[in-house]
Design an enzyme around this catalytic site. Structure first.
Site, PDB file in Angstrom:
ATOM      1  CB  SER A 135      -0.930  -0.042   1.209  1.00 23.91           C
ATOM      2  OG  SER A 135      -1.772   1.088   1.240  1.00 23.91           O
ATOM      3  CE1 TYR A 149       0.320   4.883  -6.159  1.00 24.27           C
ATOM      4  CE2 TYR A 149       0.565   6.201  -4.171  1.00 24.27           C
ATOM      5  CZ  TYR A 149       0.938   5.116  -4.940  1.00 24.27           C
ATOM      6  OH  TYR A 149       1.918   4.254  -4.490  1.00 24.27           O
ATOM      7  CE  LYS A 153      -0.412   1.991  -3.792  1.00 20.35           C
ATOM      8  NZ  LYS A 153       0.060   0.601  -3.954  1.00 20.35           N
TER       9      LYS A 153
END
Length: 280
Positions: A135, A149, A153
């Site tokens: 992660s 992004y 995540k």
């Protein structure tokens, strides 16, 4: 799991995936190293009896199934899956195209889901295994220029946390790895796709952010080889930690987020407590 484990590492053609595969091999494990181009994987890692380079585009479920089949045919089992492959679509939300936003989530969230879905039947049959998801602190704290992004995540975090109790009865563990700033290739031109500037209101901040990130590329404090060795150490535990916060900067980020959440929960405590039905 036996002392010698069989690993699958995605995104092992460059960057942190290479370091993870090398560390696992150096520790005496067998590694199925995957990438879009297996020749690139072989060039990065060399050739050895304990290494199998396999083509795998994580966005293709058929590729994932084929890679798992190849791993089992070669080594007979799968003990550790490291979901490492990823990319980075950076930019302000209004300027990231819907297609690029979906591409970010497709690779960084649905990609590891595809591979894990293919691996879990093998691990369930063994009644053992470890699913590792790389992660990021971007999965803990959002920040500007990282909407796509961070969304991916944050999704990885929720997925793995929810998967953990589902597979625990079968002897399968999960581990989230949340690196801070490591000297990987994430900010390189091969990994980062910047949104095309199109809105004047964001222009100055875009220029400043891109310049700062370009200056940071190759100067990050974290050593990915040390992180790879730490992962090998953690996988040797009978009960690996559900979360590994990687790097002093990452620890500071997670601690600050925890403190912020507590403060936010407390700020309107009385208002929140008075939301039940009156007859409750």
């Amino acid at each position: 799991m036996t002392d010698k484990k069989v690993w699958i590492v995605t995104g092992a053609g460059r960057g942190m995936g290479v370091d993870i595969a090398k560390a696992a091999l150096a520790a005496g494990h067998a590694v199925v190293a995957t990438g879009r181009n297996p020749d690139t994987v072989t060039q990065a890692l060399g050739e050895t009896d304990d290494l199998l380079a396999v083509k795998l585009d994580v966005t293709d479920p058929a590729d994932a199934e084929a890679a798992v089949q190849a791993a089992v045919e070669r080594f007979g089992r799968i003990d550790v899956l490291v979901n490492n492959a990823g990319n980075f679509y950076a930019g302000f939300f209004e300027e990231i195209t819907p297609g690029d936003f979906r591409a970010q989530v497709e690779t960084t969230l649905f990609g590891p889901m595809n591979v894990t879905r293919a691996v879990l039947p093998v691990m369930r049959a063994q009644r053992s295994g470890l699913v590792v998801a790389i992660s990021s602190t971007a999965g803990i704290v959002g920040q500007e220029f990282c909407t796509a992004y961070a969304a991916a995540k944050f999704g990885v975090e929720g997925w793995i946390e929810s998967l953990a109790p589902e597979v625990a009865p079968f002897g399968i563990h999960t581990m989230l790895v949340e690196p801070g700033f490591f000297r990987t290739e994430l900010l390189s031109a091969e990994s980062t796709n910047y949104a095309q500037p199109s809105i004047e209101d964001y222009a100055e901040r875009t220029t400043q952010t891109v310049a700062a990130w370009n200056a940071m590329n190759g100067q990050q404090g974290g050593d990915p080889a040390k992180l790879a060795n730490a992962l090998v150490t953690l996988t040797q535990h009978d009960t690996p930690p559900p979360r590994f916060v990687a790097g002093a900067d990452a620890i500071a980020t997670v601690e600050q987020k925890a403190n912020d959440l507590l403060a936010q929960a407390d700020a309107y405590r009385e208002l929140s407590r008075n939301l039940a039905h009156d007859d409750a």
